[in-house]
Write an enzyme that holds these catalytic residues in place. Structure first.
Site, short mmCIF file in Angstrom:
data_model
loop_
_atom_site.label_atom_id
_atom_site.label_comp_id
_atom_site.label_asym_id
_atom_site.label_seq_id
_atom_site.Cartn_x
_atom_site.Cartn_y
_atom_site.Cartn_z
N SER A 187 0.85 -1.19 0.00
CA SER A 187 0.00 0.00 0.00
C SER A 187 0.88 1.23 0.00
CB SER A 187 -0.89 0.01 1.24
OG SER A 187 -1.40 1.32 1.43
N ASP A 237 -4.58 3.70 -2.17
CA ASP A 237 -5.66 4.09 -1.24
C ASP A 237 -6.16 5.50 -1.51
OD1 ASP A 237 -5.97 1.83 0.61
OD2 ASP A 237 -3.88 2.22 1.11
N HIS A 243 -8.29 1.32 -4.19
CA HIS A 243 -9.20 1.11 -3.06
C HIS A 243 -9.87 2.45 -2.75
CE1 HIS A 243 -9.50 0.11 1.56
NE2 HIS A 243 -10.68 0.29 1.00
N MET A 246 -12.06 4.86 -0.80
CA MET A 246 -12.69 5.13 0.50
C MET A 246 -13.29 6.53 0.38
SD MET A 246 -9.62 3.51 2.77
CE MET A 246 -8.49 3.62 1.39
N MET A 263 -11.46 -5.80 5.25
CA MET A 263 -10.67 -4.84 6.05
C MET A 263 -10.38 -5.46 7.42
SD MET A 263 -10.16 -2.24 4.10
CE MET A 263 -9.30 -1.24 5.32
#
Ligand code: DX5
Ligand code: ZN
Length: 227
Positions: A9, A36, A68, A70, A139
């Site tokens: 990540s 992210d 990802h 969010m 998660m």
């Protein structure tokens, strides 16, 4: 079960040297880059968007990029990430008004859709979506920050997600994200994960290749035990 993939990540990378950091983890044996995206709305932190994804592609990154999201809303930004070179696009069902539609939009734009489950989110969202997904992401921390502690209930959720994937008969990746380290990755693999996000454990280490090798050795131990 598919071949294990290590997904560093970049949240824990040195952002001032991002291209070189991504080159370094790929040279060290990473399989895909976990990207992210946070909006200070769905999660209390703010990170990077499609321009940075595109910049990595222009820099020459050819490995799959695992975006990802969010963020809320989700749908508007999907075409931008597809154009920027995303491979996988995953999102949280709570952040989308119409989960099935979001999956369709990701697919229509040529990317591989994945659904992300927060620690308290049950797997029921898979009842009518699993056949449309390429990836399920469990998660093992609450989303928003790198360097948090692994939440152990993720292990039994991984086992249940693995069972569902095997029943479906489809090649769906089972990814885990949050608090994964060399010293717990074996139990995570044993629970059924095949795609391992690790931010601080890799970028916080001195020797990326050695850390990734150590992770693979632990995963190999879990697979041997399972067989
Ligand atoms: C958290 C992010 C993770 C994070 C993981 O919201 O989704 O990808 O970077 O970091 P570590 O591996 O340090 O827990
Ligand atoms: Zn993530």
């Amino acid at each position: 079960m598919q071949a294990p993939w290590i997904a560093p990540s970049i949240l824990s990378a040195d952002f001032a040297r991002l291209g070189a950091e991504v080159d370094a983890v790929l040279a060290a044996g990473a399989d895909l880059i976990h990207f992210d995206v946070m909006d200070n709305h769905y999660v209390p932190n703010l990170t990077i968007g499609p321009l940075v994804c595109e910049a990595l592609r222009k820099h020459g990154v050819a490995a799959p990029i695992d975006v990802h999201l969010m963020i809320r809303p989700v749908d508007r930004i999907v075409p931008d990430f597809a154009a920027a070179g995303a491979t996988y696009i995953t999102f949280h069902p709570e952040a989308s008004e119409h989960v099935d539609r979001t999956i369709e939009i990701i697919r229509e734009h040529g990317c591989k859709p994945g659904l992300v489950f927060n620690p308290a989110t049950p797997l029921e969202y898979l009842d009518y979506t699993l056949e449309k997904l390429d990836l399920v992401l469990i998660m093992s921390v609450n989303p928003g920050f790198g360097g948090q502690k692994f939440i152990a209930t993720a292990l039994r959720k991984l086992t249940e997600a693995r069972r569902r994937i095997e029943t479906s008969g489809r090649a769906v990746r089972l990814e885990v994200d949050g608090g994964v380290k060399v010293d717990n990755i074996r139990s995570v693999a044993h629970a059924g994960a095949d795609t391992f996000v690790a931010g601080s454990a890799i970028f916080g280490s001195k020797d990326y290749a050695q850390t990734i090798r150590a992770m693979r050795a632990e995963i190999g131990g879990a697979i041997a035990k399972r067989a």
